[in-house]
Design an enzyme around this catalytic site. Structure first.
Site, PDB file in Angstrom:
ATOM      1  N   HIS A   1       0.834  -1.207   0.000  1.00  0.00           N
ATOM      2  CA  HIS A   1       0.000   0.000   0.000  1.00  0.00           C
ATOM      3  C   HIS A   1       0.864   1.251   0.000  1.00  0.00           C
ATOM      4  O   HIS A   1       0.687   2.148  -0.843  1.00  0.00           O
ATOM      5  CB  HIS A   1      -0.915  -0.008   1.231  1.00  0.00           C
ATOM      6  CG  HIS A   1      -1.623   1.288   1.482  1.00  0.00           C
ATOM      7  ND1 HIS A   1      -2.964   1.473   1.214  1.00  0.00           N
ATOM      8  CD2 HIS A   1      -1.181   2.471   1.986  1.00  0.00           C
ATOM      9  CE1 HIS A   1      -3.308   2.715   1.535  1.00  0.00           C
ATOM     10  NE2 HIS A   1      -2.234   3.338   2.009  1.00  0.00           N
ATOM     11  N   GLU A   2       1.790   1.316   0.939  1.00  0.00           N
ATOM     12  CA  GLU A   2       2.585   2.533   1.080  1.00  0.00           C
ATOM     13  C   GLU A   2       3.497   2.755  -0.123  1.00  0.00           C
ATOM     14  O   GLU A   2       3.636   3.880  -0.608  1.00  0.00           O
ATOM     15  CB  GLU A   2       3.391   2.482   2.374  1.00  0.00           C
ATOM     16  CG  GLU A   2       2.536   2.533   3.637  1.00  0.00           C
ATOM     17  CD  GLU A   2       1.657   3.776   3.708  1.00  0.00           C
ATOM     18  OE1 GLU A   2       2.053   4.829   3.167  1.00  0.00           O
ATOM     19  OE2 GLU A   2       0.569   3.701   4.302  1.00  0.00           O
TER      20      GLU A   2
ATOM     21  N   HIS B   1       1.752   4.236  -3.078  1.00  0.00           N
ATOM     22  CA  HIS B   1       1.587   5.690  -3.088  1.00  0.00           C
ATOM     23  C   HIS B   1       2.666   6.322  -3.962  1.00  0.00           C
ATOM     24  O   HIS B   1       2.435   7.348  -4.617  1.00  0.00           O
ATOM     25  CB  HIS B   1       1.674   6.254  -1.665  1.00  0.00           C
ATOM     26  CG  HIS B   1       0.380   6.224  -0.922  1.00  0.00           C
ATOM     27  ND1 HIS B   1      -0.764   6.841  -1.392  1.00  0.00           N
ATOM     28  CD2 HIS B   1       0.045   5.666   0.276  1.00  0.00           C
ATOM     29  CE1 HIS B   1      -1.751   6.665  -0.519  1.00  0.00           C
ATOM     30  NE2 HIS B   1      -1.284   5.945   0.488  1.00  0.00           N
TER      31      HIS B   1
ATOM     32  N   TYR C   1      -4.016  15.175  -2.626  1.00  0.00           N
ATOM     33  CA  TYR C   1      -4.411  14.451  -1.426  1.00  0.00           C
ATOM     34  C   TYR C   1      -5.503  15.164  -0.637  1.00  0.00           C
ATOM     35  O   TYR C   1      -5.329  15.540   0.520  1.00  0.00           O
ATOM     36  CB  TYR C   1      -3.181  14.213  -0.556  1.00  0.00           C
ATOM     37  CG  TYR C   1      -3.301  12.994   0.339  1.00  0.00           C
ATOM     38  CD1 TYR C   1      -3.536  11.731  -0.192  1.00  0.00           C
ATOM     39  CD2 TYR C   1      -3.182  13.106   1.713  1.00  0.00           C
ATOM     40  CE1 TYR C   1      -3.647  10.617   0.616  1.00  0.00           C
ATOM     41  CE2 TYR C   1      -3.285  11.994   2.539  1.00  0.00           C
ATOM     42  CZ  TYR C   1      -3.516  10.762   1.984  1.00  0.00           C
ATOM     43  OH  TYR C   1      -3.620   9.661   2.794  1.00  0.00           O
TER      44      TYR C   1
ATOM     45  N   GLU D   1      -5.778   7.027  -2.010  1.00  0.00           N
ATOM     46  CA  GLU D   1      -5.797   5.950  -1.016  1.00  0.00           C
ATOM     47  C   GLU D   1      -6.371   4.661  -1.602  1.00  0.00           C
ATOM     48  O   GLU D   1      -5.914   3.563  -1.281  1.00  0.00           O
ATOM     49  CB  GLU D   1      -6.616   6.382   0.206  1.00  0.00           C
ATOM     50  CG  GLU D   1      -5.898   7.324   1.133  1.00  0.00           C
ATOM     51  CD  GLU D   1      -4.665   6.691   1.767  1.00  0.00           C
ATOM     52  OE1 GLU D   1      -4.682   5.469   2.040  1.00  0.00           O
ATOM     53  OE2 GLU D   1      -3.675   7.414   1.983  1.00  0.00           O
TER      54      GLU D   1
ATOM     55  N   ASP E   1      -9.934  14.479   7.940  1.00  0.00           N
ATOM     56  CA  ASP E   1      -9.214  13.501   7.116  1.00  0.00           C
ATOM     57  C   ASP E   1      -9.026  14.034   5.692  1.00  0.00           C
ATOM     58  O   ASP E   1      -9.182  13.309   4.719  1.00  0.00           O
ATOM     59  CB  ASP E   1      -9.996  12.169   7.112  1.00  0.00           C
ATOM     60  CG  ASP E   1      -9.276  11.043   6.402  1.00  0.00           C
ATOM     61  OD1 ASP E   1      -8.034  11.048   6.379  1.00  0.00           O
ATOM     62  OD2 ASP E   1      -9.959  10.155   5.853  1.00  0.00           O
TER      63      ASP E   1
ATOM     64  N   HIS F   1      -9.229   8.822   3.614  1.00  0.00           N
ATOM     65  CA  HIS F   1      -9.215   7.439   4.075  1.00  0.00           C
ATOM     66  C   HIS F   1     -10.628   6.890   4.256  1.00  0.00           C
ATOM     67  O   HIS F   1     -10.825   5.680   4.238  1.00  0.00           O
ATOM     68  CB  HIS F   1      -8.485   7.309   5.416  1.00  0.00           C
ATOM     69  CG  HIS F   1      -7.019   7.566   5.357  1.00  0.00           C
ATOM     70  ND1 HIS F   1      -6.482   8.825   5.565  1.00  0.00           N
ATOM     71  CD2 HIS F   1      -5.970   6.735   5.127  1.00  0.00           C
ATOM     72  CE1 HIS F   1      -5.160   8.749   5.470  1.00  0.00           C
ATOM     73  NE2 HIS F   1      -4.824   7.494   5.202  1.00  0.00           N
TER      74      HIS F   1
END
Length: 333
Positions: free
Chosen positions: A170-171, A174, A185, A194, A267, A272
């Site tokens: 996942h990271e 990005h 974002y 995300e 957020d 998210h």
């Protein structure tokens, strides 16, 4: 409170850290407050990380995988990247976190190279830099635009974040988003940012385990959940909450349908939270097509990502996905 705005992307959303900061358990509460403060400090010192960008951007000289794993030795984020613990081709470490960061980033590289012909995150052989043991019992993992950083978790709600290949995938994904559509974002573009990270993180886990769409659990972060929570994971692609009425985490707020979209300002406009909507759409497409999700749905989504821009929203994403599906379908007739 906010956590990790662009270009800092955290696996734990701010609403979970805020909830943990209100926990009845003083250990959990204290560590959550420290995690929030560490994220704020990282934002404040963001400009000092430019040197890491130069290091990470250097492609491998032989055109192959290039990984560097550093040990932060529980120091704060201002000391990134830390002490070098393992480099590409180096001997296995006695530290499981070092080996997990090394192995999972390698699998992520292999996934993108094998399926999409993509050579690292930037498609130019970018070195994959990871730092483990960030802070003391730090509850998070993040991509800062140049490298990965992993906390060890508090040992109660979360374990070490390197354990989960979908978290690593996942990271790092990005980074792929940054070097392609570079979705801003906030609001719907941020939720798509995300979403793509969740999709490819999940697919990397399924690809590694050779799971068909019908076999996968479609959870994000199942392997980092600690003994002090009943939550199965931090997110799920299915039309159900990942956790409900948990004493520390509360109830999963992610909607799965556009009619339930979050419209507030927290957020970063729900990046998210609202990612649950396209996540569930991907789940429905992948399970309807059957087989291995990376072979059909994954290819559609990757092609779609390449056609998006910084401000693309849900409607444009849906239109592009339909176009991608049609083109891929014609190519296989």
């Amino acid at each position: 409170m906010s956590c990790c705005p662009n270009p800092l992307h955290c696996i734990l959303p701010p609403y979970l850290l805020d909830r943990l900061a209100e926990s009845a358990d003083p250990r959990v509460r204290r560590l959550a407050v420290e995690a929030i403060a560490r994220s704020a400090a990282l934002r404040a010192t963001r400009t000092t990380l430019a040197q890491v960008a130069v290091m990470a951007a250097i492609p491998s000289p032989d055109g192959k995988k290039s990984r560097l794993v550093y040990d932060m030795q529980q120091k704060g984020t201002s000391a990134l990247p830390g002490k070098l613990a393992r480099r590409e081709g180096g001997a296995k470490s006695k530290d499981p976190a070092v080996n997990e960061a090394y192995d999972h980033s390698g699998t992520t590289f292999d996934f993108y190279k094998t399926l999409f012909g993509r050579h690292s995150l930037d498609d130019r052989g970018m070195t994959l830099v990871s730092s483990v043991h960030v802070g003391r019992r730090y509850n998070n993992a993040f991509w800062n635009g140049e490298q990965m950083a992993y906390g060890d978790g508090d040992g109660v709600i979360f374990t070490r974040f390197t354990r989960a290949i979908d978290v690593v995938g996942h990271e790092l994904s990005h980074g792929v988003v940054t070097y392609t559509a570079n979705l801003e974002y906030r609001n719907e573009p941020g939720a798509l940012n995300e979403h793509f990270a969740d999709v490819f993180g999940s697919l990397i886990r399924q690809w590694k385990k050779r799971q068909a769409a019908a076999q996968a659990d479609w959870l994000i972060g199942a392997d980092i959940m600690g003994p002090g929570t009943r939550a199965r994971a931090i997110r799920t692609f299915k039309d159900e909450p990942a956790f409900e009425h948990d004493p520390n985490l509360g109830t999963d707020p992610q909607p799965k349908h556009l009619r339930d979209k979050y419209t507030g300002t927290q957020d970063s406009g729900g990046v998210h939270i609202n990612s649950g909507i396209p996540n569930h759409a991907f789940f429905r497409v992948a399970t309807s097509l059957g087989g291995h999700a990376w072979e059909k749905a994954g290819r559609i989504w990757y092609r779609t990502l390449l056609g998006l821009t910084r401000t693309s929203d849900f409607a444009e994403m849906a239109a592009r996905a339909a176009e991608s599906a049609a083109k891929i379908g014609r190519a296989h007739v």
